[in-house]
Design an enzyme around this catalytic site. Structure first.
Site, short mmCIF file in Angstrom:
data_model
loop_
_atom_site.label_atom_id
_atom_site.label_comp_id
_atom_site.label_asym_id
_atom_site.label_seq_id
_atom_site.Cartn_x
_atom_site.Cartn_y
_atom_site.Cartn_z
N CYS A 4 0.78 -1.14 -0.14
CA CYS A 4 0.09 0.02 0.04
C CYS A 4 0.81 1.23 0.05
O CYS A 4 1.73 1.12 1.00
CB CYS A 4 -0.78 -0.06 1.24
SG CYS A 4 -2.01 1.34 1.42
N CYS A 7 0.09 3.30 3.82
CA CYS A 7 0.37 2.68 5.06
C CYS A 7 1.54 1.66 5.09
O CYS A 7 1.98 1.25 6.14
CB CYS A 7 -0.83 2.22 5.72
SG CYS A 7 -1.53 0.68 5.17
N CYS A 20 -5.90 -2.93 0.46
CA CYS A 20 -5.17 -2.97 1.69
C CYS A 20 -6.14 -3.12 2.87
O CYS A 20 -7.25 -2.54 2.74
CB CYS A 20 -4.50 -1.60 1.94
SG CYS A 20 -3.73 -1.43 3.43
N CYS A 65 34.50 -46.47 17.15
CA CYS A 65 33.39 -47.47 16.95
C CYS A 65 33.62 -48.59 18.11
O CYS A 65 34.47 -49.02 18.40
CB CYS A 65 33.42 -48.22 15.72
SG CYS A 65 32.50 -49.84 15.47
N CYS A 68 34.10 -52.55 16.88
CA CYS A 68 35.55 -53.06 16.41
C CYS A 68 36.36 -52.22 16.68
O CYS A 68 37.65 -52.32 16.34
CB CYS A 68 35.31 -53.06 14.81
SG CYS A 68 35.28 -51.49 14.00
N ASP A 84 11.96 -27.59 16.92
CA ASP A 84 12.53 -26.80 17.89
C ASP A 84 13.52 -27.41 18.77
O ASP A 84 14.10 -26.96 19.64
CB ASP A 84 11.47 -26.03 18.86
CG ASP A 84 10.50 -27.09 19.57
OD1 ASP A 84 10.49 -28.32 19.20
OD2 ASP A 84 10.05 -26.56 20.67
N GLU A 85 13.66 -28.96 18.52
CA GLU A 85 14.55 -29.64 19.20
C GLU A 85 16.07 -30.11 18.29
O GLU A 85 15.57 -30.01 17.31
CB GLU A 85 14.14 -30.89 19.69
CG GLU A 85 13.01 -30.75 20.69
CD GLU A 85 12.47 -31.85 21.34
OE1 GLU A 85 13.26 -32.88 21.44
OE2 GLU A 85 11.11 -32.05 21.84
N CYS A 96 33.25 -51.93 9.87
CA CYS A 96 32.68 -53.09 10.12
C CYS A 96 30.89 -52.82 9.91
O CYS A 96 30.12 -53.44 10.07
CB CYS A 96 32.31 -53.57 11.63
SG CYS A 96 31.91 -52.16 12.86
#
Length: 104
Positions: A4, A7, A20, A65, A68, A84-85, A96
């Site tokens: 707009c 505004c 608008c 590891c 092995c 969010d985690e 292996c």
């Protein structure tokens, strides 16, 4: 996307014009009769299946590891829990092929 001139709010399409929602300013459509919305339809979904040696493009890191005792493993990240985690880091031994995960 239009804004707009009064505004600076975002203008929304309303029956051949832009309006608008904040101040009510209306701008008539100019020029050709073009659609403001584009719609595309997908008939079939494609599923990519990775076969063979997928480790070829994975990065490696130095991690021990437990199976092995090798000190090199491929690693990748997956978002298993909510957004969010933190992501879960997976490892696969280069010797292996044992796979394990690490949480942050």
């Amino acid at each position: 996307m239009e804004f707009c001139p009064k505004c600076k709010s975002m203008m929304f399409p309303v029956q051949g014009s832009s309006q608008c929602r904040k101040c009510g300013y209306v701008k008539e459509k100019e020029g050709k009769d073009e659609s403001l919305v584009s719609k595309a339809e997908r008939a079939d979904r494609e599923v990519t299946v990775l076969e063979g040696n997928i480790e070829q493009g994975l990065p490696t890191t130095t991690v021990r590891c437990e199976e092995c005792g090798n000190n090199t493993a491929y690693w990748w990240l997956r978002q298993l829990r909510s957004a969010d985690e933190s992501e879960t880091r997976f490892f696969k031994c280069t010797k292996c092929s044992a796979t394990w995960r690490e949480y942050d």
